[in-house]
Write a protein that holds these residues in place. Structure first.
Motif, PDB file in Angstrom:
ATOM      1  N   LYS A  24       0.829  -1.194   0.000  1.00  0.00           N
ATOM      2  CA  LYS A  24       0.000   0.000   0.000  1.00  0.00           C
ATOM      3  C   LYS A  24       0.873   1.257   0.000  1.00  0.00           C
ATOM      4  O   LYS A  24       1.935   1.288   0.612  1.00  0.00           O
ATOM      5  CB  LYS A  24      -0.897   0.011   1.233  1.00  0.00           C
ATOM      6  CG  LYS A  24      -1.974  -1.059   1.218  1.00  0.00           C
ATOM      7  CD  LYS A  24      -2.909  -0.893   2.408  1.00  0.00           C
ATOM      8  CE  LYS A  24      -4.029  -1.921   2.358  1.00  0.00           C
ATOM      9  NZ  LYS A  24      -4.997  -1.745   3.465  1.00  0.00           N
ATOM     10  N   LEU A  25       0.375   2.287  -0.662  1.00  0.00           N
ATOM     11  CA  LEU A  25       1.040   3.580  -0.624  1.00  0.00           C
ATOM     12  C   LEU A  25       0.777   4.219   0.738  1.00  0.00           C
ATOM     13  O   LEU A  25      -0.362   4.250   1.213  1.00  0.00           O
ATOM     14  CB  LEU A  25       0.490   4.501  -1.719  1.00  0.00           C
ATOM     15  CG  LEU A  25       0.901   4.224  -3.157  1.00  0.00           C
ATOM     16  CD1 LEU A  25       0.098   5.099  -4.108  1.00  0.00           C
ATOM     17  CD2 LEU A  25       2.383   4.466  -3.341  1.00  0.00           C
ATOM     18  N   ARG A  26       1.823   4.711   1.357  1.00  0.00           N
ATOM     19  CA  ARG A  26       1.659   5.392   2.637  1.00  0.00           C
ATOM     20  C   ARG A  26       1.478   6.887   2.385  1.00  0.00           C
ATOM     21  O   ARG A  26       2.329   7.524   1.764  1.00  0.00           O
ATOM     22  CB  ARG A  26       2.871   5.144   3.534  1.00  0.00           C
ATOM     23  CG  ARG A  26       3.023   3.696   3.986  1.00  0.00           C
ATOM     24  CD  ARG A  26       4.125   3.589   5.035  1.00  0.00           C
ATOM     25  NE  ARG A  26       4.311   2.230   5.494  1.00  0.00           N
ATOM     26  CZ  ARG A  26       5.192   1.383   4.978  1.00  0.00           C
ATOM     27  NH1 ARG A  26       5.979   1.774   3.985  1.00  0.00           N
ATOM     28  NH2 ARG A  26       5.292   0.156   5.445  1.00  0.00           N
ATOM     29  N   GLN A  45      -5.848   0.705  -1.710  1.00  0.00           N
ATOM     30  CA  GLN A  45      -4.478   0.846  -2.216  1.00  0.00           C
ATOM     31  C   GLN A  45      -3.608   1.756  -1.345  1.00  0.00           C
ATOM     32  O   GLN A  45      -2.419   1.890  -1.598  1.00  0.00           O
ATOM     33  CB  GLN A  45      -4.497   1.398  -3.653  1.00  0.00           C
ATOM     34  CG  GLN A  45      -4.900   0.386  -4.716  1.00  0.00           C
ATOM     35  CD  GLN A  45      -6.372   0.030  -4.661  1.00  0.00           C
ATOM     36  OE1 GLN A  45      -7.223   0.877  -4.422  1.00  0.00           O
ATOM     37  NE2 GLN A  45      -6.679  -1.247  -4.874  1.00  0.00           N
ATOM     38  N   VAL A  46      -4.202   2.408  -0.335  1.00  0.00           N
ATOM     39  CA  VAL A  46      -3.434   3.353   0.470  1.00  0.00           C
ATOM     40  C   VAL A  46      -3.554   3.080   1.965  1.00  0.00           C
ATOM     41  O   VAL A  46      -4.516   2.461   2.431  1.00  0.00           O
ATOM     42  CB  VAL A  46      -3.854   4.816   0.193  1.00  0.00           C
ATOM     43  CG1 VAL A  46      -3.690   5.166  -1.273  1.00  0.00           C
ATOM     44  CG2 VAL A  46      -5.284   5.068   0.664  1.00  0.00           C
ATOM     45  N   GLN A  75       5.096   7.876   1.227  1.00  0.00           N
ATOM     46  CA  GLN A  75       5.414   8.230  -0.163  1.00  0.00           C
ATOM     47  C   GLN A  75       4.857   9.601  -0.546  1.00  0.00           C
ATOM     48  O   GLN A  75       5.408  10.292  -1.393  1.00  0.00           O
ATOM     49  CB  GLN A  75       4.851   7.171  -1.131  1.00  0.00           C
ATOM     50  CG  GLN A  75       5.660   5.898  -1.220  1.00  0.00           C
ATOM     51  CD  GLN A  75       5.357   4.952  -0.073  1.00  0.00           C
ATOM     52  OE1 GLN A  75       4.215   4.656   0.217  1.00  0.00           O
ATOM     53  NE2 GLN A  75       6.401   4.473   0.594  1.00  0.00           N
ATOM     54  N   LEU A 152      -1.660  10.361  -6.497  1.00  0.00           N
ATOM     55  CA  LEU A 152      -1.648   8.906  -6.366  1.00  0.00           C
ATOM     56  C   LEU A 152      -1.403   8.236  -7.722  1.00  0.00           C
ATOM     57  O   LEU A 152      -0.705   7.218  -7.799  1.00  0.00           O
ATOM     58  CB  LEU A 152      -2.979   8.417  -5.779  1.00  0.00           C
ATOM     59  CG  LEU A 152      -3.246   8.760  -4.307  1.00  0.00           C
ATOM     60  CD1 LEU A 152      -4.666   8.353  -3.926  1.00  0.00           C
ATOM     61  CD2 LEU A 152      -2.236   8.079  -3.400  1.00  0.00           C
ATOM     62  N   ALA A 155       2.227   8.239  -8.452  1.00  0.00           N
ATOM     63  CA  ALA A 155       2.965   7.325  -7.576  1.00  0.00           C
ATOM     64  C   ALA A 155       2.651   5.867  -7.890  1.00  0.00           C
ATOM     65  O   ALA A 155       3.495   4.985  -7.680  1.00  0.00           O
ATOM     66  CB  ALA A 155       2.638   7.622  -6.119  1.00  0.00           C
ATOM     67  N   ASP A 156       1.459   5.618  -8.410  1.00  0.00           N
ATOM     68  CA  ASP A 156       1.003   4.247  -8.688  1.00  0.00           C
ATOM     69  C   ASP A 156       0.238   4.220 -10.008  1.00  0.00           C
ATOM     70  O   ASP A 156      -0.986   4.120 -10.038  1.00  0.00           O
ATOM     71  CB  ASP A 156       0.113   3.783  -7.528  1.00  0.00           C
ATOM     72  CG  ASP A 156      -0.447   2.386  -7.728  1.00  0.00           C
ATOM     73  OD1 ASP A 156       0.131   1.617  -8.520  1.00  0.00           O
ATOM     74  OD2 ASP A 156      -1.469   2.065  -7.078  1.00  0.00           O
TER      75      ASP A 156
END
Length: 299
Positions: A24-26, A45-46, A75, A152, A155-156
């Motif tokens: 997961k994105l932090r 996802q986060v 991130q 986001l 980043a993803d």
């Protein structure tokens, strides 16, 4: 165990544990409002957390080492911008996270109360870039959602379409929340407010209210007896029904005004209760409900 069986076992674990297959994105945020919006846009996802607590003054947050440690693992960092959360810079510097992407969530917002001339100390705690409490208009929450979605997506990229779709859906929810709020306010006998600080300007503008005065004579300066007398006069003259203030301000002035004029004091945080998806819009709805309770204007 054979190599073939080992590969099958690893694949099975990945299927059963999506977090292992795609971490997961932090996402760190200055406030719970930004964090809640990010949770709505980011979904599963986060992983989102906020620095400032909902009942605290967002202008003044201590840069604790524990915050720096948490941000060092993130991130993305979501800032309010417009000069409100300047304290965040110390946390960002202390995190030593060179890979961290900073997102100014105020991008694209129509800023209110931007000073036309030079700002000096006589004006109190006035923000040169304009009033920074923009998230208290749910439509601006929709703009924030779009900003978060784009960050986001960068980043993803694999989930970019998903983030953008969620942001679009969130903006529609925010629009519906705005319309419901305006309908509630329209039924109020008085559409005038007094606030403690100039933090509810966007809220008032969004829902059809007028802030006729503030308990602070200028932002950040405690009220004097002379100023409170002027506020009392305005409450009577404009039939103000509600004084709206945050819990971190002194309640003394509100009690005095309530006693002398009958104005109803509503204490509400400018931030939602937690980082969970849905908390942001639920909080704005609760504030609208609190000020639109049955009851006439002050006498």
């Amino acid at each position: 165990m054979s190599h073939r069986l080992l590969r099958v076992a690893v694949f099975a674990v990945a299927l059963l544990s999506p977090g292992l297959a795609h971490a997961k994105l932090r996402v760190a945020a200055s406030t719970t409002d930004l964090a809640s919006i990010a949770a709505s846009v980011g979904g599963q996802q986060v992983e989102v957390f906020a620095i400032a607590r909902p009942g605290s003054d967002p202008h003044r947050v201590e840069a604790l080492p524990s915050y720096m440690v948490k941000v060092s693992k993130a991130q993305l960092y979501l800032k309010i911008g417009l000069g409100l959360d300047q304290w965040a810079q110390a946390i960002l510097d202390g995190s030593r996270n060179s890979q961290l992407k900073i997102v100014d969530c105020s991008a694209g917002v129509a800023v209110l109360e931007k000073p036309a001339g030079k700002v000096d100390a006589s004006m109190g705690d006035v923000h040169p870039d304009g009033n920074p409490h923009y998230w208290l208009d749910p439509r601006n929450g929709g703009i924030v959602a779009g900003n978060v979605a784009e960050a986001l997506a960068k980043a993803d990229p694999a989930n970019a379409a998903l983030y953008r779709d969620r942001a679009t859906a969130f903006a529609k929810e925010a629009e519906a929340a705005w319309q419901r709020g305006r309908a509630s306010v329209a039924a109020m006998p008085s559409k005038t407010l007094v606030t403690y600080h100039r933090s509810w300007v966007y809220f008032a503008s969004a829902f059809g209210l007028e802030v006729v005065n503030t308990v602070e004579p200028v932002p950040g300066i405690p009220p004097t007896a002379k100023h409170l007398a002027e506020v009392e006069q305005d409450i009577r003259a404009r039939k103000v029904g509600v004084l709206l203030q945050e819990p971190y301000f002194s309640s003394d002035a509100g009690k005095l005004l309530a006693r002398d004029t009958g104005v109803r004091v509503v204490t509400a945080s400018g931030a939602c209760d937690n980082e969970a998806a849905g908390s942001y819009l639920a909080h704005l709805a609760s504030v609208v409900a609190a000020i639109s309770m049955t009851g006439g204007p002050a006498k």
